[in-house]
Design a protein around this motif. Structure first.
Motif, PDB file in Angstrom:
ATOM      1  N   SER A 196      47.980  60.423  -0.378  1.00 45.23           N
ATOM      2  CA  SER A 196      48.082  58.998  -0.109  1.00 45.23           C
ATOM      3  C   SER A 196      49.143  58.345  -0.980  1.00 45.23           C
ATOM      4  O   SER A 196      49.815  57.432  -0.547  1.00 45.23           O
ATOM      5  CB  SER A 196      46.732  58.308  -0.311  1.00 45.23           C
ATOM      6  OG  SER A 196      46.345  58.422  -1.670  1.00 45.23           O
ATOM      7  N   TYR A 223      49.052  53.224   8.542  1.00 44.66           N
ATOM      8  CA  TYR A 223      47.712  53.529   8.059  1.00 44.66           C
ATOM      9  C   TYR A 223      47.197  52.308   7.308  1.00 44.66           C
ATOM     10  O   TYR A 223      47.977  51.451   6.887  1.00 44.66           O
ATOM     11  CB  TYR A 223      47.743  54.747   7.129  1.00 44.66           C
ATOM     12  CG  TYR A 223      48.185  55.997   7.832  1.00 44.66           C
ATOM     13  CD1 TYR A 223      47.282  56.770   8.550  1.00 44.66           C
ATOM     14  CD2 TYR A 223      49.522  56.390   7.800  1.00 44.66           C
ATOM     15  CE1 TYR A 223      47.701  57.921   9.209  1.00 44.66           C
ATOM     16  CE2 TYR A 223      49.942  57.533   8.454  1.00 44.66           C
ATOM     17  CZ  TYR A 223      49.030  58.289   9.156  1.00 44.66           C
ATOM     18  OH  TYR A 223      49.446  59.412   9.817  1.00 44.66           O
ATOM     19  N   VAL A 239      45.324  50.250  10.317  1.00 46.82           N
ATOM     20  CA  VAL A 239      45.866  51.430  10.976  1.00 46.82           C
ATOM     21  C   VAL A 239      46.320  51.058  12.390  1.00 46.82           C
ATOM     22  O   VAL A 239      45.683  50.273  13.086  1.00 46.82           O
ATOM     23  CB  VAL A 239      44.819  52.581  10.999  1.00 46.82           C
ATOM     24  CG1 VAL A 239      43.608  52.226  11.837  1.00 46.82           C
ATOM     25  CG2 VAL A 239      45.454  53.874  11.477  1.00 46.82           C
TER      26      VAL A 239
END
Length: 165
Positions: A25, A73, A121
């Motif tokens: 991430s 995202y 997202v």
């Protein structure tokens, strides 16, 4: 016997996924810069988001900055914009993510404003609406207007023969 591996094995099993998720991430949400060119002037726009920014464009009619996104995202979107590029009275901007107004935080200094807001997202478009964008009334348009009025005034003073009947 070697029982030490029984202590290390659980540590390896339970820590590896967390480490891999953190690295994944963080590596995608890095700071980037987009250079927007308007009337031969370049504006450097720094941003951080967990998405691909595919385009940015000023819309003078709606006094907004349009940002196209892809592969978005859930993440916080940080973007720094110069006051010359887009501004709003009393820092009262409107930010739309896919047409829906979102809550944002803003910090401003003498040169730029930095926005922070959430993008879910799958988001495809962000619109930051202000009360002033560049080019609202360019110097070229002002110069053209002055030349046009001056020409009319000169012609009217000269009273050429083709105006008289």
């Amino acid at each position: 016997m070697h029982y030490w591996f029984l202590f290390i094995l659980p540590l390896l099993i339970f820590s590896t996924p967390a480490l891999a998720q953190t690295l994944e991430s963080d590596s995608f949400s890095t700071s980037s810069e987009y250079v927007l060119e308007i009337d031969e002037h370049e504006y450097s726009i720094s941003y951080t988001v967990n998405a691909n920014v595919i385009a940015m464009e000023i819309d003078p009619e709606s006094k907004s900055l349009l940002i196209g996104l892809d592969e978005t995202y859930d993440s916080q979107f940080f973007i720094g914009l110069e006051h010359d590029l887009i501004n709003a009275e009393n820092n009262e901007f409107i930010i739309l993510v896919d047409g829906e107004e979102v809550y944002y935080q803003i910090t401003s200094d003498s040169e730029r404003s930095t926005f922070e807001f959430f993008v879910p997202v799958g988001s495809e478009e962000v619109e930051i609406i202000g009360t002033h964008v560049i080019p609202e009334f360019s110097i070229g348009a002002i110069f053209g207007f002055i030349v046009m009025i001056s020409s009319v005034m000169i012609i009217a003073k000269m009273k050429p023969s083709f105006f008289t009947l």
